[in-house]
Design an enzyme around this catalytic site. Sequence first.
Site, PDB file in Angstrom:
ATOM      1  N   GLY A  38      34.459 -99.721  42.922  1.00 48.25           N
ATOM      2  CA  GLY A  38      34.351 -98.315  43.890  1.00 48.25           C
ATOM      3  C   GLY A  38      36.037 -98.168  44.263  1.00 48.25           C
ATOM      4  N   LYS A  89      36.090 -98.982  52.132  1.00 44.48           N
ATOM      5  CA  LYS A  89      36.100 -99.743  50.748  1.00 44.48           C
ATOM      6  C   LYS A  89      34.514 -98.824  49.829  1.00 44.48           C
ATOM      7  CE  LYS A  89      34.669-103.527  47.941  1.00 44.48           C
ATOM      8  NZ  LYS A  89      34.795-105.250  47.890  1.00 44.48           N
ATOM      9  N   ASP A 126      36.001-116.238  44.829  1.00 41.27           N
ATOM     10  CA  ASP A 126      37.112-114.650  44.087  1.00 41.27           C
ATOM     11  C   ASP A 126      38.559-114.681  44.509  1.00 41.27           C
ATOM     12  OD1 ASP A 126      37.911-113.022  41.713  1.00 41.27           O
ATOM     13  OD2 ASP A 126      37.201-111.260  43.103  1.00 41.27           O
TER      14      ASP A 126
END
Length: 413
Positions: A29, A45, A138
């Site tokens: 994105g 986003k 992450d």
Amino acid sequence: MQITPLNPEDPLELGDFELLGRIGHGGMGQVFLGESLGGEPAAVKVIKPSVVDSESRLRFAQEIEVLKTIWGPRMAAFLGADAEAEQPWLATEYVDGPDLARHVKTHGPLPPVLTAALGAILAEALSAVHTQGLLHRDLKPANVLLGPNGPKIIDFGLAAFTESSVSLTAPHQVVGTPICMAPEQAAGVKPLTAAVDVYALGALLLFAATGHYPHEAATPYMVFHLVTDPGTAPDLSGTPGELVPLLSGMLAHDAETRPSLTDVVQQCRSVIEAQGMKIAQARRRLTAHTAEQRHRSTSVAPHSPTVLWPAPASDPSGTEITPVDLDTPAPIEEPAHSPTLVAPGPSAKETPSPEPPTRLDPSDGSRHGRPASNRPPTDSRRPTAGTHTLRHSVQARRTAERLRTAYAATAPF
């Protein structure tokens, strides 16, 4: 944080957010600088149209639900979203500052006491996330923004409920960033525990203190091999002595031997207090240090633009698209039962299509930097002057001024 003008094909608004410029992009994105009806700046986003399908919408909806669940001063706040829109979008608090990866690459490693302060801040923030039954999965330098009010964690796109039996990944599928991935996560072990975020935080702090990661190699495959090999110790070269016990424990191969996040906070406090400082002082010094370094980098050449306009085709080196630029593999996925990894998405840097620079002149209505010939018809994309008032907060005016300055410095006429 570098901001570039909108492209002609970019939307002008998403939900109640007016889009002002581009912040960065990735394989899935684009991230825009937006502004709410009340003038609140936001990072918006959007999933790329080329990858919008039922699975990507489901992943996006999961990220939205995660962001609705977590909160705290060290998290970029959730502002709004629509996973069912033609262009699914998600708006979070805009943090005006570089990510940790960019800061270390530009200014070098942090001093030990400031690394410890960063560790205490992030460990406490992650502990709050874990209290909600979530894992980040992450955490990496690119996902920590150094804002004017201190560091904040972003991008919970891979976050998962620790007790959830529902997963969007196959049993042997590995998702994440290899350089900061815990051995058990790289090996596809499930379910994962809080220890994966402890390891990732250790890798992040090692990078903050030394400029390198625990395991580095030429390819993602080699990184995975090093991470999962119990006989290969993490590379702690260059680590200040006072941080070695902390980082060696956090980067232990066996998840059960890693310290808890509460222990990490306590060890970071001990490092700080050994220097005759209080934790609150170290936190303030960290924020002041990153702000000062940023100010120095922008004041070295006071007449240089802080926002780079897309350069002519003959000068691609002058183009900067995204603030995230690690010289390491992008997040990758390993399909089930297959030794072949999916190729990373587009590079964090790309040269924009050669379009002639356009004037940012409010008098001709082109506040988005679009040439008049490329602006869409008023009735299809933009409300008429009588029905819509442009919103210009202080943040928006600063952005527009930077864009005008950048354009004036690079315009060929």
